[in-house]
Design a protein around this motif. Sequence first.
Motif, PDB file in Angstrom:
ATOM      1  N   ASP A   5     -18.571 -42.865 -29.273  1.00  0.00           N
ATOM      2  CA  ASP A   5     -17.623 -42.315 -30.240  1.00  0.00           C
ATOM      3  C   ASP A   5     -17.792 -40.804 -30.361  1.00  0.00           C
ATOM      4  OD1 ASP A   5     -16.593 -44.804 -30.731  1.00  0.00           O
ATOM      5  OD2 ASP A   5     -17.816 -45.175 -32.500  1.00  0.00           O
ATOM      6  N   GLU A   6     -16.690 -40.082 -30.309  1.00  0.00           N
ATOM      7  CA  GLU A   6     -16.696 -38.624 -30.354  1.00  0.00           C
ATOM      8  C   GLU A   6     -15.705 -38.131 -31.402  1.00  0.00           C
ATOM      9  OE1 GLU A   6     -18.567 -36.600 -28.615  1.00  0.00           O
ATOM     10  OE2 GLU A   6     -19.389 -37.890 -27.028  1.00  0.00           O
ATOM     11  N   GLN A   7     -15.959 -36.930 -31.916  1.00  0.00           N
ATOM     12  CA  GLN A   7     -15.042 -36.255 -32.833  1.00  0.00           C
ATOM     13  C   GLN A   7     -15.009 -34.785 -32.460  1.00  0.00           C
ATOM     14  OE1 GLN A   7     -16.015 -33.931 -35.494  1.00  0.00           O
ATOM     15  NE2 GLN A   7     -13.874 -33.621 -36.036  1.00  0.00           N
ATOM     16  N   ASP A  30      -7.632 -32.652 -35.264  1.00  0.00           N
ATOM     17  CA  ASP A  30      -8.937 -33.308 -35.326  1.00  0.00           C
ATOM     18  C   ASP A  30      -8.800 -34.656 -34.625  1.00  0.00           C
ATOM     19  OD1 ASP A  30     -11.363 -34.407 -35.923  1.00  0.00           O
ATOM     20  OD2 ASP A  30     -11.153 -34.296 -38.094  1.00  0.00           O
ATOM     21  N   VAL A  31      -9.553 -34.841 -33.536  1.00  0.00           N
ATOM     22  CA  VAL A  31      -9.399 -36.030 -32.696  1.00  0.00           C
ATOM     23  C   VAL A  31     -10.652 -36.891 -32.772  1.00  0.00           C
ATOM     24  CG1 VAL A  31      -8.847 -36.884 -30.394  1.00  0.00           C
ATOM     25  CG2 VAL A  31      -7.987 -34.653 -31.119  1.00  0.00           C
ATOM     26  N   ARG A  32     -10.476 -38.170 -33.052  1.00  0.00           N
ATOM     27  CA  ARG A  32     -11.562 -39.149 -32.974  1.00  0.00           C
ATOM     28  C   ARG A  32     -11.250 -40.037 -31.780  1.00  0.00           C
ATOM     29  NH1 ARG A  32     -13.085 -38.787 -38.522  1.00  0.00           N
ATOM     30  NH2 ARG A  32     -12.315 -36.710 -39.102  1.00  0.00           N
ATOM     31  N   TRP A  33     -12.189 -40.132 -30.829  1.00  0.00           N
ATOM     32  CA  TRP A  33     -11.919 -40.873 -29.615  1.00  0.00           C
ATOM     33  C   TRP A  33     -13.170 -41.566 -29.099  1.00  0.00           C
ATOM     34  CZ3 TRP A  33     -14.184 -38.737 -25.036  1.00  0.00           C
ATOM     35  CH2 TRP A  33     -14.721 -37.452 -25.206  1.00  0.00           C
ATOM     36  N   THR A  34     -12.945 -42.539 -28.213  1.00  0.00           N
ATOM     37  CA  THR A  34     -14.031 -43.324 -27.634  1.00  0.00           C
ATOM     38  C   THR A  34     -14.066 -43.105 -26.137  1.00  0.00           C
ATOM     39  OG1 THR A  34     -13.790 -45.017 -29.342  1.00  0.00           O
ATOM     40  CG2 THR A  34     -14.993 -45.637 -27.353  1.00  0.00           C
ATOM     41  N   ARG A  35     -15.244 -42.796 -25.620  1.00  0.00           N
ATOM     42  CA  ARG A  35     -15.403 -42.574 -24.193  1.00  0.00           C
ATOM     43  C   ARG A  35     -15.146 -43.861 -23.411  1.00  0.00           C
ATOM     44  NH1 ARG A  35     -17.803 -38.076 -22.321  1.00  0.00           N
ATOM     45  NH2 ARG A  35     -18.689 -36.634 -23.846  1.00  0.00           N
TER      46      ARG A  35
END
Length: 200
Positions: free
Chosen positions: A127-129, A174-179
């Motif tokens: 999980d990344e932000q 602002d992006v919340r994403w999953t590798r």
Amino acid sequence: MELLSTFAADLVAISILCFALYYPRHRRRELLVAFLGVNAGVLAVTTALVASDTTLGLGLGLFGVLSIIRLRSLELGQHEVAYYFAALALGLLGGLGSLTVTLTAILMAVIVAVLAIADSPRTFPRDEQQMVLLDGAYADRASLAAALAEVVPGEVRRTVVQRVDLVNDTTLVDVRWTRTDEPRRGDHGSAERTGAEVLA
């Protein structure tokens, strides 16, 4: 002797918190001073308040006001706010002296352990932000999603648009994403991709 034991427990706990957990993970040297200073100050003043006739609630209220002022005057991440209050809590536990040494040490260990696990890079490693500045003003979600798909190397979970600048033709989001690939040490996203700038 019991007071010295709680002081020693506080010293061990704040040392682990600062030098074994926070600094190796985040490398902000100036916050080490803040964490250690808050811990030592709370420990000293709480011990003095307990030993005097001053109302303990008054002293804790003053600490709360000072903490709010400090947090408002320095830009902190949410994880750093957690470290900040953990340092304060350790100082309170060490200075109050109302608990046994064993219980005080256990509570301090729980605080340190919770931060060690919650702030570990192994906790939700995919999980990344990030704050991304896109080269283009995207007013609708479909075009924004398409632009982010070209920039973000993973599955976008949530987006929060911070600013759409029609004059300079940019969008800050602002992006919340999953590798979708295996995370690598020191890899924080695609800052060199065309059409976007990773800000955080």
